[in-house]
Design a protein around this motif. Structure first.
Motif, mmCIF file in Angstrom:
data_model
loop_
_atom_site.group_PDB
_atom_site.id
_atom_site.type_symbol
_atom_site.label_atom_id
_atom_site.label_comp_id
_atom_site.label_asym_id
_atom_site.label_seq_id
_atom_site.Cartn_x
_atom_site.Cartn_y
_atom_site.Cartn_z
ATOM 1 N N LYS A 119 6.082 1.363 -8.024
ATOM 2 C CA LYS A 119 5.552 0.010 -8.786
ATOM 3 C C LYS A 119 6.525 -1.017 -7.874
ATOM 4 C CE LYS A 119 4.107 1.243 -13.170
ATOM 5 N NZ LYS A 119 4.684 2.316 -13.662
ATOM 6 N N LYS A 154 6.220 -5.435 -5.942
ATOM 7 C CA LYS A 154 5.422 -6.595 -5.857
ATOM 8 C C LYS A 154 4.811 -6.575 -4.510
ATOM 9 C CE LYS A 154 7.242 -8.666 -9.320
ATOM 10 N NZ LYS A 154 6.465 -8.887 -10.427
ATOM 11 N N TYR A 155 3.391 -6.688 -4.412
ATOM 12 C CA TYR A 155 2.555 -6.401 -3.279
ATOM 13 C C TYR A 155 2.092 -7.718 -2.613
ATOM 14 C CZ TYR A 155 -0.300 -3.653 -0.245
ATOM 15 O OH TYR A 155 -1.175 -3.258 0.878
ATOM 16 N N GLU A 165 11.825 -6.666 -6.231
ATOM 17 C CA GLU A 165 12.083 -8.186 -7.103
ATOM 18 C C GLU A 165 13.215 -8.874 -6.298
ATOM 19 O OE1 GLU A 165 10.926 -10.597 -9.610
ATOM 20 O OE2 GLU A 165 10.352 -8.845 -10.107
ATOM 21 N N THR A 174 1.833 -9.845 -5.792
ATOM 22 C CA THR A 174 1.193 -9.494 -7.099
ATOM 23 C C THR A 174 1.607 -8.117 -7.601
ATOM 24 O OG1 THR A 174 -0.710 -8.343 -5.897
ATOM 25 C CG2 THR A 174 -1.103 -10.631 -7.039
ATOM 26 N N GLU A 175 1.898 -7.914 -8.863
ATOM 27 C CA GLU A 175 2.333 -6.585 -9.422
ATOM 28 C C GLU A 175 1.351 -5.568 -8.905
ATOM 29 O OE1 GLU A 175 5.310 -5.061 -10.941
ATOM 30 O OE2 GLU A 175 5.010 -6.814 -11.652
ATOM 31 N N SER A 225 0.717 -1.044 -7.704
ATOM 32 C CA SER A 225 1.681 0.178 -7.533
ATOM 33 C C SER A 225 0.638 1.118 -6.603
ATOM 34 C CB SER A 225 1.653 0.968 -9.015
ATOM 35 O OG SER A 225 0.107 1.050 -9.343
#
Ligand code: MSP
Length: 646
Positions: A125, A127-128, A138, A154-155, A157
């Motif tokens: 997981k 930030k993409y 982060e 965006t978050e 995974s």
């Protein structure tokens, strides 16, 4: 015949994301000197180096340049090899992580660890950033945005494989604290590893990605590629043929006697690498050595600022390979950082190499020629006055051997030069020019010159691993042979033929006119920036209360980026122990933003906010003048953000 004892030593494998620079030279030079010494001591040596060629950074660079990652790294690898050739690095094997045999080994290890339950599939997981196709942590984000393109992230995974690093904490702690093994040097790093990583609990390590495609494919799951450290660390055994058919030396050389690197990657070598090996059920390397960094006058960043040319090719061409090898190994105290400056190198060349060593050789050889036509007579008169020099020489080989193989080159070399100074003093004490005037003193004169020539032989042997070009030149001048220049013969008194013939040779190290030479270099490499002028005038006395009114704190850098359109300002987000705040600092010329992330710095936190380039700065980061630039005042990781500085 008994088999030779083996010795396996490794450098890190370097990222070919840019051309090699002088910073890369230290680990490689240190390993080369140790490997040479071990060969001289009769060991069967395997000395490896190489390049770590996969990963997102390379993939992106190649894309930007409109080429393929492989073509891009091929060019840079050629430059690394050219540098090692120039520095006369005698490595036995060069591993590239794009080599087929290495790929095979990584794939086999991955499969085995998966089958044995040490690798499992889960979700990564983070930030993409969709346009960049990149995941970020982060702390890598800048103001919550993609550090590469500045767009929203965006978050997200992705499926990924993880290695169960978390299971190995207790075993790793035991390994690091084992007093017999002394696994990690310097010792100060042991606590750092335990307190910062093991005690807080090791996290499982992500070992595959689907978003980074320039990597080794996972054989049993299409679209997954082995990620970074599992690929890189495996080089140390793939190049011996572990789980591949290309080489067949694993049984012979593994475990490695020493892995050498700088401090920033000690963590990967002393925690992750042993954990991989434990999971594989394979023996662990014997020692990990993490040395400090070579830093530069502008606070650590590489630049061609005035008078600080640090292109190793240029330095070798102008001053000789041995001078550079000697200087770097002599200056760096193991465990500490070592600032590099050309002036300091010139001073070293002049004092140690031209004056002490060069003069000793040229004076002695010249006297043997002048007083005995170059060949010493058999008859010699030794006296008690010789003992101090001879005793010092007797003690030297063991000390040098021990210091070199524990990366304490500066200590070992300093000792050799103390004995060289002793030999120079021996000339002054015995005044051969006076003995030469008296025929009856000829046997004494012959003994004095013989002691000197033999002393030169013995120190030249010990210097050979560091200065492989100079020692043979010295041997030639003093009439030393293959038999009396072996490592062991450095421990033997008077191994030189007693009727030795000497011959005058070239000056070993011409003296450098420091001022002139600095100017020459400036001409060769025009200044990128002007040098700082005078010191600031001292300020008038102030009341204690003025100082006490400042709220000084330790803060931790969460993110850092360049301020657009400013070549000076960096924008920081820092944790001040209570929350986050934004602060600007004019140190952009001296640091790469990413190098500051995670550092604990000193800051005035109660300055009135002020705006620069439209951005608000809440406080001031403290820096110290360093060469032509500035260095931030920083604390080690044990200092918590928010701690009061007084
Ligand atoms: N690819 C990884 C290492 C993988 S090893 C299994 C890597 N590569 S790197 O190109 O960044 O090289 C880091 C190493 O280069 C340091 O650990 C050190 O050996 C050497 N150095 C690079 N710059 C240096 C200095 N300025 N000073 C001293 N050595 C430094 O990390």
């Amino acid at each position: 015949m008994a088999e030779k004892k083996t010795f396996y030593i490794t450098t890190p494998i370097y990222y070919p994301s840019g051309n090699p620079h002088i910073g890369h030279c230290y680990s490689t030079l240190a390993c080369d000197a140790i490997a040479r010494m071990k060969r001289m001591q009769g060991y069967d040596v395997m000395f490896s180096t190489g390049t770590d060629e996969h990963g997102q950074k390379i993939e992106k660079k190649a894309l930007e340049l409109g080429t393929t990652p492989k073509a891009y790294v091929d060019d840079i690898v050629a430059n690394f090899k050219r540098l090692w050739k120039t520095l006369d690095i005698q490595y036995d094997r060069y591993v590239r992580t794009t080599d087929d045999y290495h790929i095979k080994t990584v794939q086999n290890i991955f499969e085995k660890l998966y089958k044995d339950g040490y690798i499992y599939k889960s979700e990564y997981k983070g930030k993409y950033c969709t346009p960049c196709e990149s995941f970020w942590t982060e702390s890598q984000l800048v103001d919550g945005k993609c550090p590469d393109c500045g767009r929203e992230v965006t978050e997200a995974s992705e499926e990924a494989y993880f290695f169960k690093l978390s299971e190995f904490g207790p075993k790793l702690k035991e390994l690091l604290l084992d007093p017999e093994k002394n696994f990690l040097e310097p010792k100060s790093r042991v606590n750092e590893m335990i307190n910062n990583f093991i005690e807080p609990g090791l996290q499982d390590l992500c070992v595959s990605r689907t978003s980074v495609k320039w990597g080794i494919p996972v054989t049993f799951d299409e679209g997954h590629y082995v990620y970074v450290w599992m690929d890189a660390l495996t080089n140390y055994i793939s190049l011996l043929g572990f789980m591949n058919d290309t080489y067949n030396d694993y049984e012979k050389y593994w475990p490695a006697d020493m892995h050498v690197m700088a401090k920033e990657i000690v963590r990967f070598h002393s925690l992750i690498w042993p954990a991989f090996l434990m999971a594989l059920g394979e023996p662990l390397p014997k020692k990990i050595y993490g040395h400090g960094w070579i830093t530069f006058g502008d606070g650590g960043k590489m630049s061609k600022s005035k008078g600080n040319v640090i292109d190793p090719f240029v330095l070798c061409e102008r001053y000789g390979v041995d001078a550079l090898r000697y200087h770097l190994l002599r200056e760096m105290v193991f465990g500490s950082d070592c600032p590099y400056s050309n002036e300091q190198m010139f001073a070293r060349i002049n004092s140690d190499l031209a004056n002490d060593l060069g003069n000793l050789v040229s004076r002695t050889v010249a006297m043997a020629i002048k007083y005995f036509d170059g060949t010493l007579p058999e008859e010699k008169e030794f006296t008690e006055a010789d003992n101090d020099l001879l005793d010092q020489l007797d003690q030297l080989p063991a000390f040098v051997g021990e210091t070199f193989e524990t990366m304490r080159f500066s200590e070992g070399l300093a000792k050799i030069f103390t004995v060289i100074a002793r030999a120079n003093k021996y000339i002054d004490e015995n005044e051969p020019w006076k003995l030469a005037k008296d025929d009856s003193a000829k046997p004494r004169l012959a003994a004095v010159l013989y002691n000197l020539l033999d002393a030169i032989r013995r120190v030249a042997i010990l210097l050979a691993p560091v200065m492989p070009h100079t020692s043979p030149k010295i041997y030639e001048q003093i009439g030393a042979t293959e038999e009396n220049t072996t490592w062991d013969s450095a421990g033997v008194r008077h191994a030189l033929s007693s009727t030795v013939t000497v011959q005058k040779g070239e000056v070993l190290f011409p003296r450098i006119d420091i001022e002139k030479e600095v100017e020459e270099l400036n001409k060769l490499f025009p200044a990128a920036e002007e040098k700082g002028k005078d010191l600031e005038p001292l300020k008038p006395l102030t009341k204690y209360d003025n100082f006490a009114a400042l709220d000084l704190r330790a803060v931790k850098v969460i993110s850092c980026e360049k301020v657009e359109k400013s070549d000076k300002l960096l924008k920081f987000k820092v944790d001040d122990g209570f929350g986050e705040r934004q602060v600007l600092s004019g140190i952009a010329k001296y640091y790469k933003p990413e190098d500051l992330i995670g550092k604990t710095l000193a800051m005035i936190v109660n300055l009135e906010p002020r705006k620069m380039m439209g951005l608000e700065s809440n406080g001031m980061i403290l820096s110290v003048k360093y060469g032509d630039g500035y260095k931030v005042v920083e604390f080690d990781d044990s200092v918590l953000p928010g701690s009061d500085i007084s």
